[in-house]
Design a protein around this motif. Structure first.
Motif, PDB file in Angstrom:
ATOM      1  N   ALA A  20       0.847  -1.207  -0.108  1.00 19.51           N
ATOM      2  CA  ALA A  20      -0.165   0.105  -0.108  1.00 19.51           C
ATOM      3  C   ALA A  20       0.943   1.363   0.039  1.00 19.51           C
ATOM      4  CB  ALA A  20      -0.821  -0.080   1.338  1.00 19.51           C
ATOM      5  N   SER A  21       1.960   1.188   0.641  1.00 15.73           N
ATOM      6  CA  SER A  21       2.820   2.433   0.601  1.00 15.73           C
ATOM      7  C   SER A  21       4.263   1.948   0.328  1.00 15.73           C
ATOM      8  CB  SER A  21       2.851   2.879   2.118  1.00 15.73           C
ATOM      9  OG  SER A  21       3.520   2.015   2.810  1.00 15.73           O
ATOM     10  N   ASP A  22       5.103   2.861  -0.168  1.00 16.86           N
ATOM     11  CA  ASP A  22       6.504   2.594  -0.433  1.00 16.86           C
ATOM     12  C   ASP A  22       7.325   2.071   0.679  1.00 16.86           C
ATOM     13  OD1 ASP A  22       6.681   3.462  -3.063  1.00 16.86           O
ATOM     14  OD2 ASP A  22       7.580   5.514  -2.525  1.00 16.86           O
ATOM     15  N   PRO A  23       7.902   0.816   0.350  1.00 16.23           N
ATOM     16  CA  PRO A  23       8.600   0.085   1.217  1.00 16.23           C
ATOM     17  C   PRO A  23      10.207   1.125   1.305  1.00 16.23           C
ATOM     18  CG  PRO A  23       8.956  -0.957  -0.770  1.00 16.23           C
ATOM     19  CD  PRO A  23       8.005   0.161  -1.189  1.00 16.23           C
ATOM     20  N   THR A  24      10.861   0.489   2.421  1.00 19.34           N
ATOM     21  CA  THR A  24      12.022   1.291   2.777  1.00 19.34           C
ATOM     22  C   THR A  24      13.197   0.352   2.100  1.00 19.34           C
ATOM     23  OG1 THR A  24      12.600  -0.143   4.645  1.00 19.34           O
ATOM     24  CG2 THR A  24      11.517   2.044   5.245  1.00 19.34           C
ATOM     25  N   LEU A  25      14.460   1.015   1.991  1.00 18.94           N
ATOM     26  CA  LEU A  25      15.684   0.064   1.642  1.00 18.94           C
ATOM     27  C   LEU A  25      15.830  -1.088   2.436  1.00 18.94           C
ATOM     28  CD1 LEU A  25      17.384   0.399  -0.879  1.00 18.94           C
ATOM     29  CD2 LEU A  25      19.152   1.736   0.306  1.00 18.94           C
ATOM     30  N   ASP A  26      15.571  -0.929   3.748  1.00 16.75           N
ATOM     31  CA  ASP A  26      15.466  -2.019   4.656  1.00 16.75           C
ATOM     32  C   ASP A  26      14.835  -3.241   4.173  1.00 16.75           C
ATOM     33  OD1 ASP A  26      16.715   0.192   5.972  1.00 16.75           O
ATOM     34  OD2 ASP A  26      16.386  -1.078   8.107  1.00 16.75           O
ATOM     35  N   ASP A  27      13.477  -2.797   3.862  1.00 24.89           N
ATOM     36  CA  ASP A  27      12.623  -4.007   3.191  1.00 24.89           C
ATOM     37  C   ASP A  27      13.241  -4.514   1.862  1.00 24.89           C
ATOM     38  OD1 ASP A  27      10.439  -3.373   5.256  1.00 24.89           O
ATOM     39  OD2 ASP A  27       9.991  -1.703   4.213  1.00 24.89           O
ATOM     40  N   VAL A  28      13.806  -3.626   0.975  1.00 26.35           N
ATOM     41  CA  VAL A  28      14.210  -4.139  -0.429  1.00 26.35           C
ATOM     42  C   VAL A  28      15.342  -5.002   0.175  1.00 26.35           C
ATOM     43  CG1 VAL A  28      15.608  -3.785  -2.285  1.00 26.35           C
ATOM     44  CG2 VAL A  28      13.680  -2.064  -1.566  1.00 26.35           C
ATOM     45  N   PHE A  29      16.419  -4.881   1.046  1.00 22.15           N
ATOM     46  CA  PHE A  29      17.370  -5.675   1.663  1.00 22.15           C
ATOM     47  C   PHE A  29      16.893  -6.990   2.058  1.00 22.15           C
ATOM     48  CE2 PHE A  29      20.329  -6.839   4.558  1.00 22.15           C
ATOM     49  CZ  PHE A  29      21.602  -6.854   3.876  1.00 22.15           C
ATOM     50  N   LEU A  30      15.855  -6.948   3.004  1.00 23.67           N
ATOM     51  CA  LEU A  30      15.519  -8.157   3.533  1.00 23.67           C
ATOM     52  C   LEU A  30      14.644  -8.862   2.317  1.00 23.67           C
ATOM     53  CD1 LEU A  30      13.875  -6.675   6.657  1.00 23.67           C
ATOM     54  CD2 LEU A  30      16.039  -7.872   6.610  1.00 23.67           C
ATOM     55  N   ASP A  31      14.042  -8.268   1.496  1.00 21.92           N
ATOM     56  CA  ASP A  31      13.488  -9.080   0.547  1.00 21.92           C
ATOM     57  C   ASP A  31      14.460  -9.969  -0.193  1.00 21.92           C
ATOM     58  OD1 ASP A  31      11.168  -9.665  -1.370  1.00 21.92           O
ATOM     59  OD2 ASP A  31      12.469  -8.585  -2.676  1.00 21.92           O
ATOM     60  N   ALA A  32      15.547  -8.990  -0.708  1.00 15.98           N
ATOM     61  CA  ALA A  32      16.422  -9.625  -1.677  1.00 15.98           C
ATOM     62  C   ALA A  32      17.401 -10.702  -1.064  1.00 15.98           C
ATOM     63  CB  ALA A  32      17.653  -8.500  -1.936  1.00 15.98           C
ATOM     64  N   THR A  33      17.634 -10.609   0.469  1.00 22.63           N
ATOM     65  CA  THR A  33      18.372 -11.835   0.950  1.00 22.63           C
ATOM     66  C   THR A  33      17.888 -12.781   1.575  1.00 22.63           C
ATOM     67  OG1 THR A  33      18.643 -10.203   3.053  1.00 22.63           O
ATOM     68  CG2 THR A  33      20.313  -9.812   1.325  1.00 22.63           C
ATOM     69  N   GLY A  34      16.473 -12.781   1.602  1.00 23.13           N
ATOM     70  CA  GLY A  34      15.788 -13.807   2.017  1.00 23.13           C
ATOM     71  C   GLY A  34      15.729 -13.875   3.591  1.00 23.13           C
ATOM     72  N   ARG A  35      15.840 -12.595   4.053  1.00 25.47           N
ATOM     73  CA  ARG A  35      15.709 -12.619   5.624  1.00 25.47           C
ATOM     74  C   ARG A  35      14.267 -11.708   5.909  1.00 25.47           C
ATOM     75  NH1 ARG A  35      20.562 -13.185   3.946  1.00 25.47           N
ATOM     76  NH2 ARG A  35      22.192 -13.793   5.541  1.00 25.47           N
ATOM     77  N   THR A  36      13.671 -11.803   7.142  1.00 29.24           N
ATOM     78  CA  THR A  36      12.729 -11.228   7.545  1.00 29.24           C
ATOM     79  C   THR A  36      12.542 -10.736   8.972  1.00 29.24           C
ATOM     80  OG1 THR A  36      10.151 -11.520   7.526  1.00 29.24           O
ATOM     81  CG2 THR A  36      11.452 -13.403   8.197  1.00 29.24           C
ATOM     82  N   ARG A  37      11.743  -9.852   9.262  1.00 28.97           N
ATOM     83  CA  ARG A  37      11.816  -9.173  10.542  1.00 28.97           C
ATOM     84  C   ARG A  37      10.866  -9.850  11.252  1.00 28.97           C
ATOM     85  NH1 ARG A  37      13.253  -3.569  10.023  1.00 28.97           N
ATOM     86  NH2 ARG A  37      12.632  -2.729   8.033  1.00 28.97           N
ATOM     87  N   VAL A  38      11.456 -10.400  12.512  1.00 35.68           N
ATOM     88  CA  VAL A  38      10.721 -10.998  13.644  1.00 35.68           C
ATOM     89  C   VAL A  38      10.965 -10.333  14.901  1.00 35.68           C
ATOM     90  CG1 VAL A  38      10.351 -12.968  14.995  1.00 35.68           C
ATOM     91  CG2 VAL A  38      11.008 -13.135  12.324  1.00 35.68           C
ATOM     92  N   ALA A  39       9.895  -9.678  15.520  1.00 33.97           N
ATOM     93  CA  ALA A  39       9.968  -9.012  16.655  1.00 33.97           C
ATOM     94  C   ALA A  39      11.091  -7.843  16.730  1.00 33.97           C
ATOM     95  CB  ALA A  39       9.999  -9.823  17.762  1.00 33.97           C
TER      96      ALA A  39
END
Lengths: 270, 251
Positions: A243-262
């Motif tokens: 719905a909104s622009d992601p941050t570069l952190d989101d791009v990084f996590l998406d690209a490297t197969g990592r995700t935010r947990v807590a």
């Protein structure tokens, strides 16, 4: 005619591979990296720890042998003509490689002499660089007494002593306090404003977002994303229907197969 | 050569600013000289010991101390610091010949070697030792001791480049003790037992020691002097080539 007006890239790598032997095992640190960086760009090279960032930088800067592939800096083949390539590039690595027993001025003069300047030219250049990185007051103090930020700035100055076409910086702000980091950013903008191409690795995504014209993300020895920060964010927003622009952190996590947990970053299986 | 010299100046500044690394290289050899003379001087009285050529036993022992001092160079440990701190990579990223990186350190070691050897010989003069070969002999003595400092520093630099470890480099330096004691250290070669004589003959340090000793005890005995200089020069070139190769292949 300079390499830039000759239609050559500031940095160009094709199929760059680095293998290490560890006993019977072969470690594939970099598995085929292609890069094309135009003259005058600030290029950010991002990736998790152990992804191959520093190994790639060390190959491009002649400090590490290349297993296969080719690399050119300012139009010069780094494997075939390393000395000429070294004249075209400035290098500031992660460790802020300085000699703690010398003064800042001595270090810069020595660096100038090693790049072929006469004693007078080296002294003049050292004076200019000390002013550029605002270390005139500490110039005649031994480096072992410098703060982390001062060491980083001096390291940056020493990489500029021969006015290189391309400046390689491996995590130039790691370990610095926010104020020192902003000072280094300002200096990088000034250096780039004078026409120097900057190749920057960083762990700080905000830094990449603020400074870089384009970025590449490397993971497990391969480049997994490349583009301008705006392009990469737009691509993720579209692909994930956000719905909104992601941050570069989101791009990084998406690209490297990592995700935010807590609030933390966790690797996910792919 | 300019680049090797500016790197040599930098290494000399480094040594000057770290006196705590320099002082033991003078003190320990003096300690060995005093102890060895104290233990063996009465066995070899100068009036009845032909190989002393009329001098005291201290004159016979001085070359051992000169070689010991020349083998205590700190260049390799400073190099490990450069490697660990990242400055070595900074040097490798400059367009200078790899030879200059090694030569810079070796030039500094040779200067330090000259100063240390001069200090030791002058102290020896104060305690009654004389240099029988005169002023030229004194100069040759100091230059040969400095040349040995270059050889042994070259060996230590190669260990530092290979292992990149201060502990390993420090341990490797201890190899000098067996090399020093497998020489005609206490008596001339012809008085050693047969196995020791064979070991001493095979040991290159013997020829440097015998050249140094001849300069102190005898006049200019060119056959011995040339042997010593040749051994040191050949080993020096081998060490230089080895180190340049190691830097070129350094990853």
């Amino acid at each position: 005619m300079s390499y830039a007006t000759n239609g050559k890239n500031a940095v160009q790598a094709e199929g760059l591979v680095k293998h290490y032997s560890s006993g019977k095992d072969v470690i594939e640190a970099v598995r085929g990296v292609d890069l094309r960086i135009e003259a005058g760009e600030v290029f950010g090279f991002l990736g998790p720890n152990g992804a191959g960032k520093s190994t790639t930088v060390r190959m491009l800067t002649t400090l590490l042998s290349i297993t296969s592939g080719t690399a050119f800096v300012a139009g010069v083949d780094v494997a075939r003509d390393p000395d000429e390539a070294r004249r075209r590039m400035g290098v500031a690595l992660q460790e802020a490689g300085l000699d703690p027993r010398q003064t800042g001025r001595e270090l810069l003069v020595l660096q100038g002499r090693l790049f072929g300047l006469s004693p007078n030219e080296a002294a003049t250049r050292a004076e200019e660089l000390l002013a550029l990185v605002e270390l005139e007051d500490a110039a005649d103090r031994r480096i072992k007494g410098y703060s982390g930020g001062m060491k980083r700035r001096l390291d940056l100055a020493s990489a500029l002593v021969h006015e290189p076409d391309v400046l390689f910086l491996d995590e130039p702000t790691t370990g610095l306090d926010p104020a020192s980091r902003l000072t280094v950013w300002d200096e990088l903008r000034r250096i780039n404003g004078r026409g120097t191409t900057i190749f920057l690795t960083t762990q700080y995504l905000e830094e990449a977002d603020q400074l870089c014209d384009r970025i590449a993300i490397i993971d497990d020895g391969l480049i997994v994303r490349e583009g301008t920060p705006t392009q990469l964010k737009a691509e993720l927003r579209e692909r994930r229907s956000l719905a909104s622009d992601p941050t570069l952190d989101d791009v990084f996590l998406d690209a490297t197969g990592r995700t935010r947990v807590a609030g933390d970053v966790q690797e996910v299986s792919r | 050569m300019t680049q090797a010299w500016v790197l040599g100046q930098r290494a000399l500044r480094e040594a000057w600013r770290t006196p705590e690394a320099l002082l033991p290289t003078l003190f320990i050899p003096l300690f060995f000289l005093v102890v060895n003379v104290g233990q063996a001087a009465r066995i070899f009285p100068s009036h009845s010991t032909a190989f002393l050529h009329g001098q005291g036993y201290g004159a016979f022992q001085l070359p051992s101390s000169l070689l010991l001092a020349a083998s205590f160079g700190s260049a390799a440990l400073f190099l490990v610091e450069d490697i660990e701190g990242g400055y070595f990579d900074k040097l490798r990223a400059t367009p200078i010949p790899r030879t200059a990186i090694v030569l810079g350190r070796l030039i500094a070691e040779s200067v330090k070697g000259v100063l240390l050897a001069t200090a030791l010989v002058l102290l020896g003069l104060v305690f009654g030792i004389s240099v029988a070969s005169g002023v030229l002999g004194f100069l040759l003595l100091v230059v040969l001791a400095a040349l040995w400092a270059v050889v042994f520093s070259g060996f230590m630099l190669s260990i530092a480049l290979k292992t990149r470890s201060a502990a390993a480099t420090n341990s490797a330096g201890l190899i000098f003790f067996p090399l020093l004691f497998l020489t005609p250290n206490f008596v001339p070669r012809n008085l050693l037992t047969r196995p020791m004589e064979i070991a001493a003959t095979l040991n290159p340090v013997t020829y440097v020691m015998e050249a140094l000793r001849s300069l102190i005890l005898e006049d200019l005995v060119w056959s011995k002097i040339l042997y010593g200089f040749t051994v040191a020069a050949v080993l020096g070139l081998v060490m230089l080539a080895l180190n340049v190769r190691l830097i070129r292949n350094y990853d």
